[in-house]
Scaffold this active site. Structure first.
Site, mmCIF file in Angstrom:
data_model
loop_
_atom_site.group_PDB
_atom_site.id
_atom_site.type_symbol
_atom_site.label_atom_id
_atom_site.label_comp_id
_atom_site.label_asym_id
_atom_site.label_seq_id
_atom_site.Cartn_x
_atom_site.Cartn_y
_atom_site.Cartn_z
ATOM 1 N N TYR A 178 50.507 54.039 41.258
ATOM 2 C CA TYR A 178 50.224 55.428 41.615
ATOM 3 C C TYR A 178 51.528 56.208 41.507
ATOM 4 O O TYR A 178 52.431 56.058 42.331
ATOM 5 C CB TYR A 178 49.646 55.493 43.028
ATOM 6 C CG TYR A 178 49.217 56.862 43.497
ATOM 7 C CD1 TYR A 178 49.104 57.947 42.626
ATOM 8 C CD2 TYR A 178 48.900 57.082 44.832
ATOM 9 C CE1 TYR A 178 48.704 59.187 43.066
ATOM 10 C CE2 TYR A 178 48.493 58.327 45.287
ATOM 11 C CZ TYR A 178 48.400 59.372 44.401
ATOM 12 O OH TYR A 178 48.004 60.610 44.852
ATOM 13 N N LYS A 226 47.439 55.480 38.157
ATOM 14 C CA LYS A 226 46.900 56.753 38.628
ATOM 15 C C LYS A 226 48.004 57.790 38.452
ATOM 16 O O LYS A 226 49.058 57.701 39.088
ATOM 17 C CB LYS A 226 46.460 56.658 40.089
ATOM 18 C CG LYS A 226 45.948 57.980 40.663
ATOM 19 C CD LYS A 226 45.628 57.858 42.145
ATOM 20 C CE LYS A 226 45.223 59.210 42.721
ATOM 21 N NZ LYS A 226 45.016 59.154 44.201
#
Length: 299
Positions: A142, A170
């Site tokens: 992320y 992400k």
């Protein structure tokens, strides 16, 4: 039956980063979490991320995180990917959370860039590698420098992609040029972590979304994605433009705050926030209603 995944879409395509419902007195609302999870999967989500920032992970205990993963798995784990947020700025703690999530039965892990202590790229590489080495679960990186203070450089992403269990990223970096290069060079499954850029990121190779606005517009996100996948650029653009008021309204302030307010307006489980987050003011709630209505959300 376990949820379906492929190397190209290891966690599905449309995921919502789920809020953590609390009771009126601020305790964990496991029944509400199960009802919300079922609602989101019924709406068309392939997966849910629990214990992320939108799940107020900075203010939930390790025990609460474990209970939440188990509750959501019980509710929807046979038909949706349940990805556990385990990222902290302490590698040892992150590994403990990862192993706990694996014991609970989570399908994957979301590991955010360590925040506040601002490690160099070699530190990021070793941190994420240690997490991926600690369990048998697939890992989604992320990358959100606006919160963490440090981006994951493209070269580091490419190095990390060589790990057999680091399978996705992400992306909340907000840089389509860097995303283009990283997607092309790493081969990772790329998920938009910035709802306003869902369609642009698809255009440079993303496979899906980890969304906040998915709490209220999952069918529309699915329609946007399906239109893109079938080559209907005009329809995808039309859906994107219809959702612009939602994208804007849900991020006028911190996204957890507006999301819980929107869920409450729809009569869905959400509950209060834990400090330092605070509820919307009456004026902010009125504006949120305007924004959601302009995007076609029924309240």
């Amino acid at each position: 039956m376990a949820p379906i995944s492929t190397p190209q879409t290891p966690f599905g395509r449309v995921l919502t980063a789920m809020v953590t419902p609390f009771t009126a007195d601020g305790a964990l609302d496991l029944d509400g979490a199960q009802r919300l999870a079922a609602h989101l999967v019924d709406a068309g989500n392939d997966g849910l991320v629990v214990n992320g920032t939108t799940g107020e992970s900075p203010t939930t205990s390790d025990a609460e995180k474990d209970q939440l993963v188990r509750a959501v798995l019980e509710a929807v784990g046979d038909r949706a990917h349940v990805v556990a947020g385990i990222g902290t700025n302490d590698t040892h703690h992150s590994i403990e959370l990862a192993r706990s999530a694996e014991r609970a039965g989570a399908h994957g892990l979301l590991a955010v860039t360590p925040y506040y202590n601002k490690p160099p790229q070699e530190g990021l590489y070793r941190h994420f590698t240690a997490i991926a080495d600690a369990t048998g679960l697939p890992v989604m990186l992320y990358d959100i420098p606006g919160r963490s203070g440090v981006p994951i450089d493209t070269e580091t992403i490419v190095r990390l992609a060589a790990h057999p269990r680091i399978v996705a990223n992400k992306d909340a970096k907000g840089d389509l040029g860097r995303a283009s290069w990283a997607i092309a060079r790493s081969g990772l499954a790329w998920y938009s972590g910035d709802d306003m850029l869902n369609l642009p990121l698809l255009s440079v190779g993303a496979v899906g979304f980890v969304s906040v606005v998915g709490h209220v517009v999952t069918p529309e996100l699915r329609a946007l994605l399906d239109a893109h996948l079938t080559g209907d650029v005009q329809k995808a653009t039309e859906v994107h433009q219809r959702l612009l008021p939602v994208f804007t309204g849900m991020f006028r302030t911190q996204g957890v705050i507006t999301t819980k307010a929107a869920l409450a307006l729809q009569g869905l489980p959400a509950g209060p926030l834990r400090l330092p987050l605070v509820e919307l003011s009456p004026e902010e709630t009125a504006q949120l209603k305007i924004d959601l209505a302009a995007g076609g959300v029924q309240l």
